[in-house]
Design an enzyme around this catalytic site. Structure first.
Site, PDB file in Angstrom:
ATOM      1  N   HIS A  60       0.745  -1.219   0.174  1.00 49.88           N
ATOM      2  CA  HIS A  60      -0.337   0.048  -0.122  1.00 49.88           C
ATOM      3  C   HIS A  60       0.871   1.411  -0.252  1.00 49.88           C
ATOM      4  O   HIS A  60       0.257   2.327  -0.431  1.00 49.88           O
ATOM      5  CB  HIS A  60      -1.150   0.122   0.981  1.00 49.88           C
ATOM      6  CG  HIS A  60      -2.116  -0.934   0.791  1.00 49.88           C
ATOM      7  ND1 HIS A  60      -2.109  -2.150   1.263  1.00 49.88           N
ATOM      8  CD2 HIS A  60      -3.099  -0.915  -0.303  1.00 49.88           C
ATOM      9  CE1 HIS A  60      -3.213  -2.662   0.574  1.00 49.88           C
ATOM     10  NE2 HIS A  60      -3.911  -1.950  -0.112  1.00 49.88           N
TER      11      HIS A  60
ATOM     12  N   GLU B  24     -10.672 -11.099  -7.040  1.00 48.34           N
ATOM     13  CA  GLU B  24      -9.447 -11.105  -6.715  1.00 48.34           C
ATOM     14  C   GLU B  24      -9.003 -12.222  -5.891  1.00 48.34           C
ATOM     15  O   GLU B  24      -8.098 -12.403  -5.086  1.00 48.34           O
ATOM     16  CB  GLU B  24      -8.953  -9.830  -5.814  1.00 48.34           C
ATOM     17  CG  GLU B  24     -10.210  -9.259  -4.964  1.00 48.34           C
ATOM     18  CD  GLU B  24      -9.808  -7.969  -4.167  1.00 48.34           C
ATOM     19  OE1 GLU B  24      -8.699  -7.477  -4.123  1.00 48.34           O
ATOM     20  OE2 GLU B  24     -10.771  -7.622  -3.518  1.00 48.34           O
TER      21      GLU B  24
ATOM     22  N   ASP C 106      -4.446  -8.812  -5.531  1.00 51.86           N
ATOM     23  CA  ASP C 106      -4.624 -10.037  -4.704  1.00 51.86           C
ATOM     24  C   ASP C 106      -4.827 -11.229  -5.447  1.00 51.86           C
ATOM     25  O   ASP C 106      -4.447 -12.171  -5.139  1.00 51.86           O
ATOM     26  CB  ASP C 106      -5.944  -9.551  -3.870  1.00 51.86           C
ATOM     27  CG  ASP C 106      -5.698  -8.850  -2.744  1.00 51.86           C
ATOM     28  OD1 ASP C 106      -4.612  -9.101  -2.060  1.00 51.86           O
ATOM     29  OD2 ASP C 106      -6.310  -7.931  -2.467  1.00 51.86           O
TER      30      ASP C 106
ATOM     31  N   CYS D 197      -8.601  -3.258 -11.616  1.00 55.73           N
ATOM     32  CA  CYS D 197      -8.294  -2.183 -11.038  1.00 55.73           C
ATOM     33  C   CYS D 197      -7.009  -2.465 -10.090  1.00 55.73           C
ATOM     34  O   CYS D 197      -6.323  -1.709  -9.186  1.00 55.73           O
ATOM     35  CB  CYS D 197      -9.240  -1.643  -9.945  1.00 55.73           C
ATOM     36  SG  CYS D 197      -9.939  -2.766  -8.948  1.00 55.73           S
TER      37      CYS D 197
HETATM   38  C1  PEP Z   1      -6.168  -5.635  -5.980  1.00 54.26           C
HETATM   39  O1  PEP Z   1      -6.140  -6.273  -4.887  1.00 54.26           O
HETATM   40  O2  PEP Z   1      -5.840  -5.639  -6.842  1.00 54.26           O
HETATM   41  C2  PEP Z   1      -6.836  -4.288  -5.472  1.00 54.26           C
HETATM   42  C3  PEP Z   1      -7.263  -3.368  -6.618  1.00 54.26           C
HETATM   43  O3  PEP Z   1      -7.218  -3.934  -4.363  1.00 54.26           O
HETATM   44  P1  PEP Z   1      -6.066  -3.639  -3.116  1.00 54.26           P
HETATM   45  O4  PEP Z   1      -4.973  -3.497  -3.701  1.00 54.26           O
HETATM   46  O5  PEP Z   1      -6.771  -2.454  -2.360  1.00 54.26           O
HETATM   47  O6  PEP Z   1      -5.958  -4.905  -2.179  1.00 54.26           O
HETATM   48 MG    MG Z   2      -7.254  -6.345  -3.258  1.00 51.58          MG
END
Ligand code: PEP
Ligand code: MG
Length: 570
Positions: free
Chosen positions: A187, A430, A454, A501
């Site tokens: 993150h 995911e 994920d 995404c």
């Molecule tokens: C992902 O897992 O690709 C996603 C977009 O969610 P995050 O990165 O917030 O887990």
């Molecule tokens: Mg995710």
């Protein structure tokens, strides 16, 4: 030279600022001169108060009112006469040194608050820990680094940055960061991209190798860190930084263009955001919508409790209004894993990434989920809202979440509250199980959005935070491409659209295959949008379809990479 993973592109030349907490080693000792120890206590308290005041003053220039509240809580603690009196009393009665007395009194207070069965008081324990750590540092002459007080350009060097560290970064002075741990999809890396500051993660040994004030070059295009560069190197990299800025400028010409292949196949290039403030960045970079609003940042910023329905409503409304009718995909709360809350303790789990996260948490805490759904529905009249549920593993989970949505919608309508009638309710894909069953899920969901960060970590069984297994982050592995294909085909079989995404959507080498596989929406960090558009607009959809069909039949990521490169003439 040190190497790592370029997590957010750009180049920075500045001085090192190490974000490393000092290590305390408090030894208890008996003393004769208690008056001298009492004086030390008085001075340390005075310095602690003035430190916090200074931090607050600097932070107030770039943090919001509610984010500053934490400093008031800390000031209250540092000014608490009872806290100081207990320490002085211990010095006098037990005839021990000031730091040992302060340590013992603070620990007892922390234990007392932590034992209380009340989230508010548990949170106060964290405040006491913070303030007493500063007090003990002042008693032992150690410095605590603080990002909010930066007042000259630096590159931050740290083991890792927590989401709250990145949240308090001031772009004016934080020119970039290098961390020892983390992968492209950790993150802190995602935040760096949304803040548009260069970042390299997974740079092993960088903490030990650097000292504060040392000159550092961060080449977050090549993923290289150079310490103590020569004058020539500094000039070379300043030129590279200027070239990078010039390319960015050239890309701006594509800002108001559609994202469409040479042979007329249209897709959407949209942005990922973490707060309403990020909408400007998406629009400035030509985003045709928002493909992922990570609402957990709203919850992580909140100090004392889950954000109220009204606070959430305002944030969702601001994003929808800001995007002025362009589609906005808002993800319901994805908390757990590495994302913690200040006011709520998650149960200890061996593998938090495999535990009570995201929709699993929301289906256990339906009260919290319902509040969010209501806020979203109330805001829905201000734009084109799409809601999606994260971490869906089974059809039943999706149906249960959707039923709660339907209930809240019906309640609001019965209460006479206006809600839009074109809200779409989608499903994030995911978890491999959901990808495999996408064709079934597509009967119930209005759309899909593939969360590849994920999806790849779970498919490869490789923790996305772990640098040693980061080589398994292989978006172009045929195994991942097959899961992506299954998801897209599953959605199209039921006339639904499919977006992506995860970070893969903004990966220039992945774009040709994703286009060929039929992906409808590409959602990425705002700063990647124009590059992705340039790539997609240069491709033939029909040719990419043929190429993608071949790619899923290959054996390895390397073979796919070669095929993609050949297909785009690289
Ligand atoms: C992902 O897992 O690709 C996603 C977009 O969610 P995050 O990165 O917030 O887990
Ligand atoms: Mg995710």
């Amino acid at each position: 030279m040190f190497k790592g993973i370029a997590a957010s592109q750009g180049i920075a030349v500045a001085k090192v600022y190490k974000l490393q907490q000092p290590v305390l080693d408090i030894q208890k000792a008996s003393v004769e001169d208690t008056a001298a120890e009492v004086e030390k206590v008085e001075k340390a308290f005075a310095k602690t108060v003035s430190d916090i005041e200074k931090i607050k003053e600097v932070a107030s220039k770039h943090l919001k009112e509610e984010e500053l509240a934490i400093f008031d809580a800390h000031l209250m603690m540092a000014n608490d006469p009872d806290y100081k009196a207990q320490i002085i009393d211990k010095v006098n009665t037990e005839k021990i040194n000031a730091e040992a007395a302060a340590d013992e009194v603070s620990k007892a207070m922390v234990e007392m608050f932590e034992a209380m069965d009340n989230e508010y008081f548990k949170e106060r324990a964290a405040d006491i820990k913070d303030v007493s750590f500063r007090l003990l540092c002042n008693l032992t002459g150690k410095e605590i680094p603080n990002l909010a007080t930066l007042d000259s350009p630096v590159v931050i060097v740290a083991k890792d940055l927590t989401p709250s560290d990145t949240g308090s970064l001031n772009k004016e002075f934080a020119k970039g960061f290098a961390t020892e741990v983390g992968g492209r999809t950790s993150h802190s890396a995602i935040m760096a991209r949304s803040l548009e500051i260069p970042a390299i993660v997974g740079v092993k040994g960088i903490l030990d190798a650097t000292t504060n004030g040392q000159t550092i070059i961060l080449d977050a295009i090549a993923g290289e860190v150079i310490l103590d560069p020569s004058e020539d190197q500094i000039k070379e990299y300043e030129k590279k930084a200027a070239d990078f800025a010039a390319e960015k400028e050239a890309l701006r010409k594509l800002k108001d263009e559609p994202t469409v292949s040479k042979d007329g196949h249209k897709v959407l290039a949209v942005g990922n955001i973490g707060s309403p403030a990020d909408v400007d960045g998406v629009l400035a970079n030509g985003g045709e919508g928002v493909g992922l609003f990570r609402t957990e940042f709203l919850y992580m910023k909140s100090e004392d409790d889950f954000p109220s329905e009204d606070v959430q409503y305002e944030a969702y409304k601001a994003v929808l209004e800001g995007m002025a009718g362009k589609p906005v995909v808002i993800r319901t709360l994805d908390i757990g894993g590495d994302k913690k809350l200040k006011y709520y303790s998650f149960p200890e789990e061996m593998n938090p990434f495999l535990g009570v996260r995201a929709i699993r948490f929301c289906l256990q805490r339906k009260d919290i989920f319902r509040t969010q759904l209501r806020a979203l529905l109330r805001a829905s009249v201000y734009g084109k809202l799409c809601i999606m549920f994260p971490m869906i593993a089974t059809v039943n989970e999706f149906k249960e979440a959707k039923a709660l949505y339907d209930e809240e919608r019906a309640k609001l309508i019965a209460e006479g509250v206006k809600v839009a009638d074109d809200v779409e309710v989608g499903c994030m894909i995911e978890i491999p199980a959901a990808a495999v069953l996408a064709e079934k899920l597509a009967k119930y969901a209005d759309f899909f959005s593939i969360g590849t960060n994920d999806l790849i970590q779970y498919s490869m069984a490789a923790d996305r935070m772990s640098e040693p297994v980061s080589y398994l982050y292989q978006p172009l592995n045929p195994s991942i491409l097959r899961l992506v294909k299954m998801t897209i085909d599953g959605s199209h079989a039921h006339g639904k659209w499919c977006g992506m995404c995860g970070e893969m959507a903004g990966d220039e080498l992945a774009a040709p295959v994703l286009l060929g596989l039929g992906l409808d929406e590409f959602s990425m960090s705002a700063t990647s949008i124009l590059r992705a558009r340039r790539m997609i607009n240069s491709l033939s959809y029909e040719e990419m379809k043929v190429m993608a069909d071949k790619a899923v039949e290959l054996d390895t990521m390397e073979e796919v990479t070669d095929l993609v490169k050949a297909s785009i003439g690289k």
